[in-house]
Design an enzyme around this catalytic site. Structure first.
Site, PDB file in Angstrom:
ATOM      1  N   GLU A 152       4.353  -5.452   8.377  1.00  0.00           N
ATOM      2  CA  GLU A 152       3.301  -5.808   9.345  1.00  0.00           C
ATOM      3  C   GLU A 152       3.738  -6.840  10.382  1.00  0.00           C
ATOM      4  OE1 GLU A 152      -0.554  -6.640   7.704  1.00  0.00           O
ATOM      5  OE2 GLU A 152      -0.715  -4.646   6.827  1.00  0.00           O
ATOM      6  N   GLU A 202       0.796   0.919   2.529  1.00  0.00           N
ATOM      7  CA  GLU A 202      -0.385   0.219   2.005  1.00  0.00           C
ATOM      8  C   GLU A 202      -1.638   0.942   2.448  1.00  0.00           C
ATOM      9  OE1 GLU A 202      -0.756  -4.038   2.756  1.00  0.00           O
ATOM     10  OE2 GLU A 202       1.404  -4.283   2.500  1.00  0.00           O
TER      11      GLU A 202
HETATM   12  C1  BGP Z   1      -1.773  -6.503   4.413  1.00  0.00           C
HETATM   13  C2  BGP Z   1      -0.592  -7.227   3.832  1.00  0.00           C
HETATM   14  C3  BGP Z   1      -0.640  -7.462   2.365  1.00  0.00           C
HETATM   15  C4  BGP Z   1      -2.023  -7.621   1.853  1.00  0.00           C
HETATM   16  C5  BGP Z   1      -3.016  -6.642   2.359  1.00  0.00           C
HETATM   17  C6  BGP Z   1      -4.438  -6.940   1.972  1.00  0.00           C
HETATM   18  O1  BGP Z   1      -2.056  -7.056   5.651  1.00  0.00           O
HETATM   19  O2  BGP Z   1       0.600  -6.562   4.136  1.00  0.00           O
HETATM   20  O3  BGP Z   1       0.243  -8.494   2.054  1.00  0.00           O
HETATM   21  O4  BGP Z   1      -2.357  -8.648   1.093  1.00  0.00           O
HETATM   22  O5  BGP Z   1      -2.970  -6.584   3.756  1.00  0.00           O
HETATM   23  O6  BGP Z   1      -4.880  -8.026   2.713  1.00  0.00           O
HETATM   24  P1  BGP Z   1      -5.654  -9.236   2.119  1.00  0.00           P
HETATM   25  O7  BGP Z   1      -4.801  -9.802   1.051  1.00  0.00           O
HETATM   26  O8  BGP Z   1      -5.839 -10.183   3.252  1.00  0.00           O
HETATM   27  O9  BGP Z   1      -6.934  -8.677   1.614  1.00  0.00           O
END
Ligand code: BGP
Length: 465
Positions: free
Chosen positions: A161, A366
Protein backbone atom coordinates in the site's frame (compact mmCIF):
# COMPACT_ATOMS: atom_id res chain seq x y z
CA UNK A 1 -22.09 -19.60 -17.33
CA UNK A 2 -19.41 -19.07 -14.71
CA UNK A 3 -15.81 -20.00 -15.40
CA UNK A 4 -14.19 -22.05 -12.63
CA UNK A 5 -11.28 -20.84 -10.49
CA UNK A 6 -7.96 -21.95 -12.00
CA UNK A 7 -6.74 -25.32 -10.66
CA UNK A 8 -3.61 -23.81 -9.12
CA UNK A 9 -5.46 -20.82 -7.61
CA UNK A 10 -3.56 -19.59 -4.56
CA UNK A 11 -6.06 -19.60 -1.69
CA UNK A 12 -4.57 -18.25 1.51
CA UNK A 13 -4.56 -15.21 3.75
CA UNK A 14 -2.32 -12.35 4.84
CA UNK A 15 -0.59 -10.80 7.82
CA UNK A 16 2.19 -8.27 8.31
CA UNK A 17 5.20 -8.60 10.58
CA UNK A 18 4.66 -5.60 12.83
CA UNK A 19 0.98 -6.40 13.36
CA UNK A 20 1.27 -10.13 14.08
CA UNK A 21 4.73 -11.11 15.31
CA UNK A 22 5.26 -9.29 18.59
CA UNK A 23 8.74 -9.92 20.06
CA UNK A 24 9.31 -6.38 18.92
CA UNK A 25 12.75 -6.06 20.49
CA UNK A 26 13.67 -9.69 20.97
CA UNK A 27 16.61 -11.69 19.62
CA UNK A 28 18.44 -8.69 18.26
CA UNK A 29 15.57 -7.01 16.41
CA UNK A 30 16.00 -3.27 16.07
CA UNK A 31 13.01 -0.97 16.62
CA UNK A 32 10.91 0.04 13.61
CA UNK A 33 8.90 3.21 13.24
CA UNK A 34 5.93 1.21 14.52
CA UNK A 35 7.70 0.37 17.78
CA UNK A 36 8.57 3.97 18.55
CA UNK A 37 5.34 5.67 17.45
CA UNK A 38 2.80 6.95 19.94
CA UNK A 39 -0.21 4.66 19.46
CA UNK A 40 -3.70 6.18 19.42
CA UNK A 41 -5.21 6.45 22.89
CA UNK A 42 -7.02 3.31 24.01
CA UNK A 43 -5.19 1.01 21.59
CA UNK A 44 -2.52 -1.56 22.29
CA UNK A 45 1.14 -1.06 21.47
CA UNK A 46 2.89 -3.47 19.09
CA UNK A 47 5.12 -5.30 21.55
CA UNK A 48 3.26 -8.63 21.67
CA UNK A 49 0.57 -8.49 18.98
CA UNK A 50 -0.56 -12.08 18.31
CA UNK A 51 2.85 -13.37 19.44
CA UNK A 52 3.37 -15.18 16.15
CA UNK A 53 7.12 -14.95 16.66
CA UNK A 54 6.81 -17.61 19.34
CA UNK A 55 3.80 -19.44 17.92
CA UNK A 56 4.44 -19.60 14.18
CA UNK A 57 4.42 -23.40 14.18
CA UNK A 58 0.97 -23.57 15.71
CA UNK A 59 -0.29 -20.81 13.41
CA UNK A 60 1.03 -22.38 10.23
CA UNK A 61 -0.36 -25.77 11.29
CA UNK A 62 -3.79 -24.11 11.58
CA UNK A 63 -3.37 -22.54 8.14
CA UNK A 64 -2.46 -25.97 6.77
CA UNK A 65 -5.59 -27.36 8.42
CA UNK A 66 -7.65 -24.81 6.46
CA UNK A 67 -5.87 -26.04 3.34
CA UNK A 68 -3.94 -22.84 2.55
CA UNK A 69 -2.02 -22.92 -0.71
CA UNK A 70 -0.19 -19.71 0.20
CA UNK A 71 0.55 -17.56 3.23
CA UNK A 72 1.25 -13.88 2.67
CA UNK A 73 3.46 -12.47 5.43
CA UNK A 74 6.01 -9.69 5.54
CA UNK A 75 9.65 -9.68 6.53
CA UNK A 76 10.52 -7.13 9.16
CA UNK A 77 13.44 -5.08 7.89
CA UNK A 78 14.72 -4.23 11.37
CA UNK A 79 14.54 -7.87 12.47
CA UNK A 80 17.10 -8.90 9.89
CA UNK A 81 19.05 -5.61 9.63
CA UNK A 82 18.49 -3.94 13.02
CA UNK A 83 19.86 -0.54 12.00
CA UNK A 84 18.37 -0.73 8.52
CA UNK A 85 21.83 -0.81 6.94
CA UNK A 86 24.98 -2.63 8.01
CA UNK A 87 25.09 -5.62 10.31
CA UNK A 88 22.75 -8.54 9.73
CA UNK A 89 21.02 -10.20 12.68
CA UNK A 90 21.48 -13.97 12.29
CA UNK A 91 18.56 -14.68 14.61
CA UNK A 92 16.30 -12.70 12.31
CA UNK A 93 17.41 -14.70 9.28
CA UNK A 94 16.90 -17.87 11.27
CA UNK A 95 13.35 -16.87 12.21
CA UNK A 96 12.23 -16.31 8.62
CA UNK A 97 14.03 -19.46 7.47
CA UNK A 98 11.96 -21.33 10.04
CA UNK A 99 8.71 -19.70 8.93
CA UNK A 100 9.45 -20.41 5.27
CA UNK A 101 10.42 -24.03 5.94
CA UNK A 102 7.36 -24.55 8.11
CA UNK A 103 5.14 -23.31 5.25
CA UNK A 104 6.89 -25.48 2.69
CA UNK A 105 6.55 -28.51 4.95
CA UNK A 106 2.78 -28.28 4.34
CA UNK A 107 3.03 -27.32 0.70
CA UNK A 108 2.10 -23.70 1.50
CA UNK A 109 3.73 -21.26 -0.94
CA UNK A 110 5.20 -18.28 0.95
CA UNK A 111 4.14 -14.94 -0.56
CA UNK A 112 6.49 -12.41 0.94
CA UNK A 113 5.93 -8.68 1.33
CA UNK A 114 9.27 -6.92 1.49
CA UNK A 115 8.03 -3.76 3.17
CA UNK A 116 4.82 -3.40 5.14
CA UNK A 117 4.70 -0.05 6.98
CA UNK A 118 7.74 -0.76 9.19
CA UNK A 119 10.73 1.43 8.40
CA UNK A 120 13.63 0.73 10.77
CA UNK A 121 13.62 3.53 13.36
CA UNK A 122 17.34 4.09 12.74
CA UNK A 123 16.53 4.97 9.12
CA UNK A 124 13.71 7.26 10.15
CA UNK A 125 16.35 9.20 12.02
CA UNK A 126 18.29 9.52 8.78
CA UNK A 127 15.32 10.99 6.96
CA UNK A 128 13.46 7.82 5.98
CA UNK A 129 12.15 7.80 2.38
CA UNK A 130 12.88 11.52 2.24
CA UNK A 131 16.57 10.72 2.05
CA UNK A 132 17.58 9.74 -1.47
CA UNK A 133 19.87 7.10 0.03
CA UNK A 134 16.70 5.22 0.98
CA UNK A 135 16.74 3.77 -2.54
CA UNK A 136 20.08 2.08 -1.80
CA UNK A 137 19.04 1.09 1.72
CA UNK A 138 16.02 -0.70 0.34
CA UNK A 139 17.97 -2.32 -2.43
CA UNK A 140 20.51 -3.66 0.04
CA UNK A 141 17.68 -5.05 2.18
CA UNK A 142 16.19 -6.66 -0.95
CA UNK A 143 19.54 -8.21 -1.80
CA UNK A 144 19.88 -9.68 1.69
CA UNK A 145 16.41 -11.21 1.37
CA UNK A 146 17.03 -12.57 -2.12
CA UNK A 147 20.34 -14.09 -1.01
CA UNK A 148 18.98 -15.70 2.11
CA UNK A 149 15.47 -16.74 1.11
CA UNK A 150 15.48 -16.62 -2.68
CA UNK A 151 16.12 -20.34 -3.02
CA UNK A 152 12.67 -21.08 -1.54
CA UNK A 153 10.48 -18.06 -2.27
CA UNK A 154 8.79 -17.85 -5.64
CA UNK A 155 6.48 -14.89 -5.05
CA UNK A 156 7.58 -11.47 -3.81
CA UNK A 157 5.63 -8.29 -3.19
CA UNK A 158 7.52 -5.00 -3.02
CA UNK A 159 5.85 -2.30 -0.92
CA UNK A 160 2.50 -2.77 0.76
CA UNK A 161 0.00 0.00 0.00
CA UNK A 162 2.51 2.59 -1.06
CA UNK A 163 -0.45 4.71 -2.14
CA UNK A 164 -1.96 4.70 1.33
CA UNK A 165 1.42 5.45 2.82
CA UNK A 166 1.58 8.52 0.62
CA UNK A 167 -2.03 9.58 1.12
CA UNK A 168 -2.50 8.85 4.84
CA UNK A 169 0.97 7.82 6.09
CA UNK A 170 0.74 9.67 9.39
CA UNK A 171 -2.47 7.79 10.33
CA UNK A 172 -0.64 4.50 9.84
CA UNK A 173 2.38 5.76 11.78
CA UNK A 174 4.68 5.91 8.78
CA UNK A 175 5.95 8.52 6.33
CA UNK A 176 7.91 11.04 8.28
CA UNK A 177 7.53 14.66 7.26
CA UNK A 178 10.44 16.70 8.66
CA UNK A 179 9.52 19.41 11.13
CA UNK A 180 9.25 22.85 9.61
CA UNK A 181 8.72 21.46 6.09
CA UNK A 182 7.20 24.26 4.02
CA UNK A 183 5.88 22.22 1.08
CA UNK A 184 4.40 19.07 2.55
CA UNK A 185 2.89 17.92 -0.75
CA UNK A 186 6.21 18.15 -2.53
CA UNK A 187 8.03 16.39 0.30
CA UNK A 188 5.38 13.64 0.29
CA UNK A 189 5.68 13.07 -3.45
CA UNK A 190 9.46 13.19 -3.27
CA UNK A 191 9.35 10.36 -0.73
CA UNK A 192 6.84 8.59 -2.94
CA UNK A 193 9.21 8.98 -5.88
CA UNK A 194 12.08 7.42 -3.93
CA UNK A 195 9.84 4.48 -3.08
CA UNK A 196 8.87 4.09 -6.73
CA UNK A 197 12.48 4.07 -7.87
CA UNK A 198 13.40 1.67 -5.05
CA UNK A 199 10.58 -0.62 -6.10
CA UNK A 200 11.59 -0.56 -9.78
CA UNK A 201 15.20 -1.36 -8.91
CA UNK A 202 14.13 -4.14 -6.55
CA UNK A 203 12.02 -5.72 -9.32
CA UNK A 204 14.97 -5.59 -11.70
CA UNK A 205 17.32 -7.01 -9.06
CA UNK A 206 14.90 -9.84 -8.34
CA UNK A 207 14.83 -10.80 -12.01
CA UNK A 208 18.61 -10.65 -12.18
CA UNK A 209 19.30 -12.66 -9.02
CA UNK A 210 16.33 -15.02 -9.09
CA UNK A 211 15.29 -15.76 -12.65
CA UNK A 212 12.63 -18.23 -11.52
CA UNK A 213 10.93 -15.85 -9.09
CA UNK A 214 8.00 -13.52 -9.66
CA UNK A 215 7.60 -10.08 -8.17
CA UNK A 216 4.89 -7.43 -8.13
CA UNK A 217 3.60 -4.37 -6.27
CA UNK A 218 0.83 -4.42 -3.64
CA UNK A 219 -1.07 -1.14 -3.65
CA UNK A 220 -4.58 -0.68 -2.28
CA UNK A 221 -6.77 -0.34 -5.36
CA UNK A 222 -10.35 0.86 -5.13
CA UNK A 223 -12.23 2.09 -8.09
CA UNK A 224 -13.53 5.64 -7.57
CA UNK A 225 -17.14 6.38 -8.52
CA UNK A 226 -18.50 9.83 -9.39
CA UNK A 227 -21.24 10.85 -6.92
CA UNK A 228 -23.54 11.64 -9.85
CA UNK A 229 -23.55 11.77 -13.63
CA UNK A 230 -22.69 15.48 -13.52
CA UNK A 231 -19.64 15.92 -15.75
CA UNK A 232 -17.78 17.77 -13.01
CA UNK A 233 -18.23 14.79 -10.67
CA UNK A 234 -16.88 12.49 -13.36
CA UNK A 235 -13.79 14.67 -13.68
CA UNK A 236 -13.36 14.61 -9.90
CA UNK A 237 -13.58 10.80 -9.94
CA UNK A 238 -10.95 10.69 -12.69
CA UNK A 239 -8.72 12.92 -10.59
CA UNK A 240 -8.99 10.72 -7.55
CA UNK A 241 -8.65 7.52 -9.57
CA UNK A 242 -5.39 8.85 -10.97
CA UNK A 243 -4.05 10.08 -7.62
CA UNK A 244 -5.17 7.08 -5.58
CA UNK A 245 -4.81 4.21 -8.02
CA UNK A 246 -3.34 4.59 -11.48
CA UNK A 247 -0.26 6.57 -10.52
CA UNK A 248 1.05 3.51 -8.69
CA UNK A 249 0.24 0.92 -11.30
CA UNK A 250 1.25 3.10 -14.26
CA UNK A 251 4.59 3.54 -12.52
CA UNK A 252 5.06 -0.13 -11.67
CA UNK A 253 4.01 -1.36 -15.11
CA UNK A 254 5.07 1.39 -17.54
CA UNK A 255 7.54 3.41 -15.46
CA UNK A 256 5.91 6.74 -16.28
CA UNK A 257 4.03 9.28 -14.20
CA UNK A 258 0.32 9.42 -14.84
CA UNK A 259 -0.29 12.70 -16.68
CA UNK A 260 -3.25 13.76 -14.52
CA UNK A 261 -1.18 13.33 -11.38
CA UNK A 262 1.77 15.16 -12.89
CA UNK A 263 -0.49 18.07 -13.85
CA UNK A 264 -1.91 18.17 -10.33
CA UNK A 265 1.57 18.20 -8.81
CA UNK A 266 2.73 20.91 -11.22
CA UNK A 267 -0.26 23.02 -10.26
CA UNK A 268 0.79 22.73 -6.62
CA UNK A 269 4.51 23.19 -7.12
CA UNK A 270 4.99 19.65 -5.86
CA UNK A 271 6.64 17.71 -8.70
CA UNK A 272 9.32 15.35 -7.39
CA UNK A 273 12.91 15.87 -8.52
CA UNK A 274 14.35 13.09 -10.65
CA UNK A 275 17.82 11.95 -9.63
CA UNK A 276 20.39 10.64 -12.08
CA UNK A 277 19.25 7.41 -13.67
CA UNK A 278 15.75 7.49 -12.17
CA UNK A 279 13.87 7.66 -15.45
CA UNK A 280 15.79 4.68 -16.76
CA UNK A 281 15.43 2.69 -13.54
CA UNK A 282 11.67 3.27 -13.59
CA UNK A 283 11.49 1.92 -17.12
CA UNK A 284 13.66 -1.09 -16.32
CA UNK A 285 11.64 -2.54 -13.46
CA UNK A 286 8.78 -4.77 -14.52
CA UNK A 287 6.26 -6.62 -12.41
CA UNK A 288 5.32 -10.20 -13.28
CA UNK A 289 1.91 -9.77 -11.71
CA UNK A 290 -0.10 -7.21 -9.79
CA UNK A 291 -0.88 -7.79 -6.14
CA UNK A 292 -3.55 -5.50 -4.72
CA UNK A 293 -5.56 -4.93 -1.57
CA UNK A 294 -9.27 -4.23 -1.92
CA UNK A 295 -11.65 -3.31 0.90
CA UNK A 296 -14.19 -1.11 -0.86
CA UNK A 297 -14.69 1.52 -3.52
CA UNK A 298 -14.56 5.27 -3.01
CA UNK A 299 -17.08 7.84 -4.20
CA UNK A 300 -16.30 11.50 -4.79
CA UNK A 301 -17.88 14.68 -6.08
CA UNK A 302 -16.44 17.85 -7.48
CA UNK A 303 -14.84 20.34 -5.15
CA UNK A 304 -15.03 24.01 -6.07
CA UNK A 305 -11.80 24.65 -4.22
CA UNK A 306 -13.24 26.83 -1.50
CA UNK A 307 -13.90 24.13 1.11
CA UNK A 308 -11.52 23.20 3.86
CA UNK A 309 -10.75 19.51 3.36
CA UNK A 310 -8.00 17.48 4.85
CA UNK A 311 -7.03 14.59 2.68
CA UNK A 312 -6.94 11.77 5.16
CA UNK A 313 -9.13 10.15 7.76
CA UNK A 314 -7.82 6.64 7.16
CA UNK A 315 -7.05 4.21 4.33
CA UNK A 316 -10.65 3.96 3.20
CA UNK A 317 -12.21 7.24 4.17
CA UNK A 318 -10.30 10.07 2.53
CA UNK A 319 -12.16 13.35 2.75
CA UNK A 320 -10.71 14.98 -0.32
CA UNK A 321 -8.57 17.76 -1.53
CA UNK A 322 -9.89 21.24 -2.24
CA UNK A 323 -10.32 21.88 -5.95
CA UNK A 324 -9.52 18.27 -6.89
CA UNK A 325 -12.17 15.97 -5.41
CA UNK A 326 -14.31 15.70 -2.31
CA UNK A 327 -15.25 12.47 -0.50
CA UNK A 328 -18.90 11.49 -0.70
CA UNK A 329 -20.73 8.88 1.33
CA UNK A 330 -22.23 6.42 -1.15
CA UNK A 331 -25.89 6.02 -0.13
CA UNK A 332 -26.12 2.67 -1.92
CA UNK A 333 -23.62 0.85 0.25
CA UNK A 334 -23.81 -0.53 3.78
CA UNK A 335 -20.86 0.02 6.12
CA UNK A 336 -18.96 -2.12 8.62
CA UNK A 337 -19.04 -1.48 12.36
CA UNK A 338 -15.94 0.60 11.77
CA UNK A 339 -17.50 2.77 9.09
CA UNK A 340 -15.93 1.26 5.97
CA UNK A 341 -18.31 0.86 3.04
CA UNK A 342 -18.96 -2.69 1.80
CA UNK A 343 -19.03 -3.12 -1.98
CA UNK A 344 -18.54 -6.62 -3.38
CA UNK A 345 -19.72 -5.65 -6.87
CA UNK A 346 -17.21 -2.81 -6.82
CA UNK A 347 -14.57 -5.53 -6.41
CA UNK A 348 -15.49 -6.95 -9.81
CA UNK A 349 -15.58 -3.46 -11.29
CA UNK A 350 -12.12 -2.75 -9.86
CA UNK A 351 -10.69 -6.00 -11.25
CA UNK A 352 -12.25 -5.34 -14.68
CA UNK A 353 -10.75 -1.88 -14.82
CA UNK A 354 -7.30 -3.01 -13.67
CA UNK A 355 -7.13 -5.95 -16.01
CA UNK A 356 -8.15 -3.98 -19.06
CA UNK A 357 -5.56 -1.31 -18.23
CA UNK A 358 -2.60 -3.58 -17.48
CA UNK A 359 -3.31 -7.09 -18.75
CA UNK A 360 -1.22 -8.75 -16.05
CA UNK A 361 -2.19 -11.66 -13.80
CA UNK A 362 -3.47 -10.44 -10.46
CA UNK A 363 -3.52 -11.68 -6.90
CA UNK A 364 -5.69 -10.23 -4.17
CA UNK A 365 -3.30 -9.56 -1.32
CA UNK A 366 -5.93 -8.21 1.13
CA UNK A 367 -9.70 -8.00 1.49
CA UNK A 368 -11.72 -8.57 4.63
CA UNK A 369 -14.03 -7.46 7.36
CA UNK A 370 -12.85 -5.81 10.57
CA UNK A 371 -15.36 -6.51 13.33
CA UNK A 372 -15.80 -6.93 17.08
CA UNK A 373 -15.76 -10.71 17.56
CA UNK A 374 -16.77 -12.49 20.75
CA UNK A 375 -15.39 -15.73 22.05
CA UNK A 376 -18.18 -17.81 23.60
CA UNK A 377 -17.65 -19.76 26.83
CA UNK A 378 -17.23 -22.96 24.88
CA UNK A 379 -14.49 -21.45 22.71
CA UNK A 380 -16.46 -20.58 19.56
CA UNK A 381 -16.63 -17.41 17.48
CA UNK A 382 -19.82 -17.08 15.45
CA UNK A 383 -18.66 -14.70 12.74
CA UNK A 384 -21.38 -15.26 10.16
CA UNK A 385 -21.00 -11.59 9.12
CA UNK A 386 -17.41 -12.28 8.04
CA UNK A 387 -18.47 -15.37 6.10
CA UNK A 388 -21.11 -13.29 4.29
CA UNK A 389 -18.62 -10.57 3.46
CA UNK A 390 -15.98 -12.98 2.13
CA UNK A 391 -18.46 -15.15 0.26
CA UNK A 392 -19.82 -12.16 -1.64
CA UNK A 393 -16.33 -11.03 -2.58
CA UNK A 394 -15.26 -14.48 -3.73
CA UNK A 395 -18.36 -14.65 -5.95
CA UNK A 396 -17.28 -11.41 -7.59
CA UNK A 397 -13.79 -12.77 -8.25
CA UNK A 398 -15.37 -15.65 -10.10
CA UNK A 399 -17.48 -13.22 -12.12
CA UNK A 400 -14.31 -11.26 -12.91
CA UNK A 401 -12.62 -14.48 -14.03
CA UNK A 402 -15.64 -15.06 -16.23
CA UNK A 403 -15.12 -11.53 -17.60
CA UNK A 404 -11.68 -12.70 -18.70
CA UNK A 405 -9.42 -11.43 -15.91
CA UNK A 406 -6.44 -13.61 -14.99
CA UNK A 407 -6.67 -14.15 -11.24
CA UNK A 408 -3.85 -16.01 -9.47
CA UNK A 409 -5.07 -16.08 -5.92
CA UNK A 410 -6.96 -14.65 -2.99
CA UNK A 411 -5.40 -13.72 0.35
CA UNK A 412 -7.91 -12.03 2.62
CA UNK A 413 -6.85 -10.02 5.63
CA UNK A 414 -6.11 -11.67 7.90
CA UNK A 415 -5.01 -15.23 8.51
CA UNK A 416 -5.21 -14.66 12.24
CA UNK A 417 -6.33 -11.82 14.52
CA UNK A 418 -3.70 -9.12 14.84
CA UNK A 419 -3.37 -5.45 15.72
CA UNK A 420 -5.07 -2.99 13.38
CA UNK A 421 -3.08 -0.15 11.82
CA UNK A 422 -4.69 2.42 14.13
CA UNK A 423 -7.67 0.81 15.85
CA UNK A 424 -6.02 -1.69 18.14
CA UNK A 425 -6.90 -5.31 18.87
CA UNK A 426 -10.69 -4.92 19.01
CA UNK A 427 -10.90 -4.61 15.24
CA UNK A 428 -10.42 -8.26 14.27
CA UNK A 429 -10.15 -9.77 10.80
CA UNK A 430 -8.81 -13.30 11.32
CA UNK A 431 -10.07 -16.81 10.66
CA UNK A 432 -8.26 -17.68 13.87
CA UNK A 433 -9.23 -15.94 17.09
CA UNK A 434 -6.45 -14.86 19.45
CA UNK A 435 -7.40 -14.79 23.11
CA UNK A 436 -6.25 -11.39 24.26
CA UNK A 437 -7.82 -8.00 24.84
CA UNK A 438 -6.57 -4.55 24.07
CA UNK A 439 -4.37 -4.39 27.15
CA UNK A 440 -4.84 -7.76 28.86
CA UNK A 441 -2.75 -10.42 27.13
CA UNK A 442 -4.75 -13.29 28.69
CA UNK A 443 -3.69 -16.69 27.30
CA UNK A 444 -2.96 -15.75 23.67
CA UNK A 445 -4.48 -19.15 22.83
CA UNK A 446 -5.82 -19.76 19.33
CA UNK A 447 -9.47 -20.65 18.54
CA UNK A 448 -11.03 -21.61 15.21
CA UNK A 449 -13.80 -19.16 14.24
CA UNK A 450 -16.85 -20.33 12.26
CA UNK A 451 -15.22 -18.64 9.24
CA UNK A 452 -12.25 -21.00 9.69
CA UNK A 453 -14.40 -24.07 8.95
CA UNK A 454 -16.20 -22.27 6.15
CA UNK A 455 -12.98 -21.15 4.43
CA UNK A 456 -11.61 -24.67 4.68
CA UNK A 457 -14.60 -25.86 2.61
CA UNK A 458 -14.16 -23.04 0.11
CA UNK A 459 -10.56 -24.07 -0.44
CA UNK A 460 -11.19 -27.80 -0.65
CA UNK A 461 -13.91 -27.22 -3.26
CA UNK A 462 -11.74 -24.66 -5.11
CA UNK A 463 -14.30 -21.92 -4.58
CA UNK A 464 -17.37 -23.89 -5.55
CA UNK A 465 -18.82 -24.13 -2.01
C1 BGP B 1 -4.47 -2.26 5.05
C2 BGP B 1 -3.11 -2.62 5.57
C3 BGP B 1 -3.09 -3.65 6.64
C4 BGP B 1 -4.31 -3.62 7.49
C5 BGP B 1 -5.60 -3.50 6.77
C6 BGP B 1 -6.79 -3.28 7.66
O1 BGP B 1 -4.49 -0.89 4.79
O2 BGP B 1 -2.28 -3.05 4.53
O3 BGP B 1 -1.88 -3.56 7.32
O4 BGP B 1 -4.22 -3.58 8.81
O5 BGP B 1 -5.55 -2.43 5.87
O6 BGP B 1 -6.75 -1.98 8.15
P1 BGP B 1 -6.99 -1.60 9.63
O7 BGP B 1 -6.00 -2.36 10.43
O8 BGP B 1 -6.76 -0.13 9.70
O9 BGP B 1 -8.39 -1.98 9.92
Amino acid sequence: SLKPFPKDFLWGASTSAYQVEGASLEDGKGPSCQDVKVVPEGTSDLKVCADQYHRYKEDIALMAEMGFKTYRFSISWSRIIPEGTGAINPKGIEYYNNVIDECLKYGIEPLVTMFHFDMPAALDERGSWGNRDSIDWFLNFAKVMFENFGDRIKYWLTINEQNMLTLVGPVIGTLMIPEGCTNVLKETYQQNHHMLVAQAKAMALCHEMLPGAKIGPAPNISLVYPASCKPEDVLAAQNYNAIRNWLYLDMAVYGVYNNLVWAYLEENDACPEFGEGDAEALKNGHPDFIGFNYYNTATVEASDGTEKLDSGADQQTARGEAGVYRGYKNPNLPTTEFGWEIDPMGFRATIREMYSRYRLPMIVTENGLGAYDTLTEDGKVHDQYRIEYLRKHIEQIQLAITDGAEMMGYCPWSAIDLISTHEGMVKRYGFIYVDRDEFDLKTLDRYRKDSFYWYKKVISSNGED
